[in-house]
Design a protein around this motif. Structure first.
Motif, mmCIF file in Angstrom:
data_model
loop_
_atom_site.group_PDB
_atom_site.id
_atom_site.type_symbol
_atom_site.label_atom_id
_atom_site.label_comp_id
_atom_site.label_asym_id
_atom_site.label_seq_id
_atom_site.Cartn_x
_atom_site.Cartn_y
_atom_site.Cartn_z
ATOM 1 N N SER A 150 0.844 -1.352 -0.025
ATOM 2 C CA SER A 150 0.050 -0.096 0.041
ATOM 3 C C SER A 150 1.062 1.218 -0.066
ATOM 4 N N LEU A 170 -4.844 -1.448 -4.128
ATOM 5 C CA LEU A 170 -5.437 -2.155 -2.963
ATOM 6 C C LEU A 170 -6.240 -0.778 -2.562
ATOM 7 N N ARG A 172 -8.776 0.452 -3.952
ATOM 8 C CA ARG A 172 -9.869 0.186 -4.589
ATOM 9 C C ARG A 172 -10.760 -0.736 -3.680
ATOM 10 N N LEU A 173 -10.020 -1.415 -2.767
ATOM 11 C CA LEU A 173 -10.601 -2.323 -1.823
ATOM 12 C C LEU A 173 -10.939 -1.512 -0.449
ATOM 13 N N VAL A 174 -9.962 -0.745 0.241
ATOM 14 C CA VAL A 174 -10.468 0.069 1.324
ATOM 15 C C VAL A 174 -9.669 1.511 1.142
ATOM 16 N N PRO A 177 -5.555 1.105 2.938
ATOM 17 C CA PRO A 177 -5.120 -0.083 3.181
ATOM 18 C C PRO A 177 -3.792 -0.374 3.923
ATOM 19 N N THR A 245 -16.340 3.098 -1.125
ATOM 20 C CA THR A 245 -15.245 2.250 -0.785
ATOM 21 C C THR A 245 -14.950 2.459 0.810
ATOM 22 N N PRO A 250 -12.585 -4.217 4.604
ATOM 23 C CA PRO A 250 -13.158 -4.618 3.342
ATOM 24 C C PRO A 250 -14.687 -5.075 3.729
ATOM 25 N N PHE A 251 -15.423 -4.810 2.727
ATOM 26 C CA PHE A 251 -16.798 -5.455 2.602
ATOM 27 C C PHE A 251 -17.744 -5.338 3.694
#
Length: 265
Positions: A150, A170, A172-174, A177, A245, A250-251
């Motif tokens: 990151s 990364l 784009r994930l959180v 990161p 985001t 994540p998620f």
């Protein structure tokens, strides 16, 4: 006794914060962790108490600390923008009461040892290698890799897009990161000690270290969010990015922590 030795190691290394206050929590943090890893290898290597898992985890502490400390040192020397940010966000300590500064120094050193204490207690208790220790080691390794990747991604992105928020790879994930990597690193450390901890004191030290660093990372995410809102808040692309985001996990649909003033990082 070994806990006190590690505290002395952390105190000596993090004392560089008396030269520049922010170093208590930046360079002093990273290099203290490397020093703790070295001290563990020396103390328990001589007694033959190291296992392959504990050896790897102590080595990971060294790698983690040297990478973080080195990265922060280079960033401070080369990045004028970072220096301005730290000057605006963190007091230089020049007007701080010397006693208060000493207290901060001691608390920081204690926190650093508590973060690494699950490994210390596993070694002290001569706990055998088990699946939990291996899982914790793997989580810690993943955290270090994630944090390193990151930092590398953002550093390269900012060289070509200095005025834009980072939303590639990364990110784009959180949105944080690197902080997620930090959380995973110390979650792995804590998990590795779960089957080795013995007694209230060991549990308290290990839990305190893990809870504090997770709290600090969420606080760091909040501080970054406030700064980015100030810099990019009028950008429609930024608004779309932050609304879709997650900020740290994540998620998990947690997109903002700006309103949680009790978070400090």
């Amino acid at each position: 006794m070994q806990f006190l030795i590690l505290c002395v190691v952390a105190l000596i290394i993090s004392s560089i914060g008396f030269y520049r206050f922010v170093w208590f929590i930046s360079l002093g943090y990273g290099f203290s962790m490397a020093g703790i890893g070295i001290a563990l290898l020396v103390m328990f290597g001589m007694g033959g108490s190291l296992t392959w898992v504990t050896t790897i985890m102590a080595a990971l502490l060294i790698v983690y600390g040297l990478r973080l400390g080195g990265y922060l040192l280079i960033r401070e020397q080369r990045s004028a923008a970072y220096q301005r940010t730290m000057k605006n966000e963190i007091k230089d300590g020049s007007s701080m009461n010397p006693i208060l500064k000493i207290i901060i120094w001691m608390v920081c050193a204690l926190l650093y040892v508590c973060e690494a204490s699950p490994l210390l207690f596993r070694l002290q208790n001569h706990a055998p290698t088990d699946a939990v220790a291996i899982i914790g080691m793997i989580i810690m390794l993943l955290g270090i890799v994630l944090e390193s990747a990151s930092d590398y991604t953002k550093n390269r992105f900012k060289k070509t897009h200095p005025q834009r928020f980072c939303d590639v790879g990364l990110f784009r994930l959180v949105r944080c990161p690197n902080y997620l990597g930090e959380v995973l690193t110390w979650t792995g450390m804590f998990v590795s000690g779960v089957t080795a901890l013995d007694g209230v004191w060991q549990w308290l030290a290990s839990i305190a270290g893990w809870v504090c660093i997770v709290w600090i990372m969420f606080g760091g995410a909040r501080r970054l969010e406030l700064r980015q809102n100030k810099n990019y808040g009028s950008d429609p692309e930024y608004q779309a990015y932050v609304s879709t985001t997650p900020i740290l996990i994540p998620f998990v649909p947690l997109y903002s922590v700006a309103k949680y003033k009790w978070l400090v990082g």
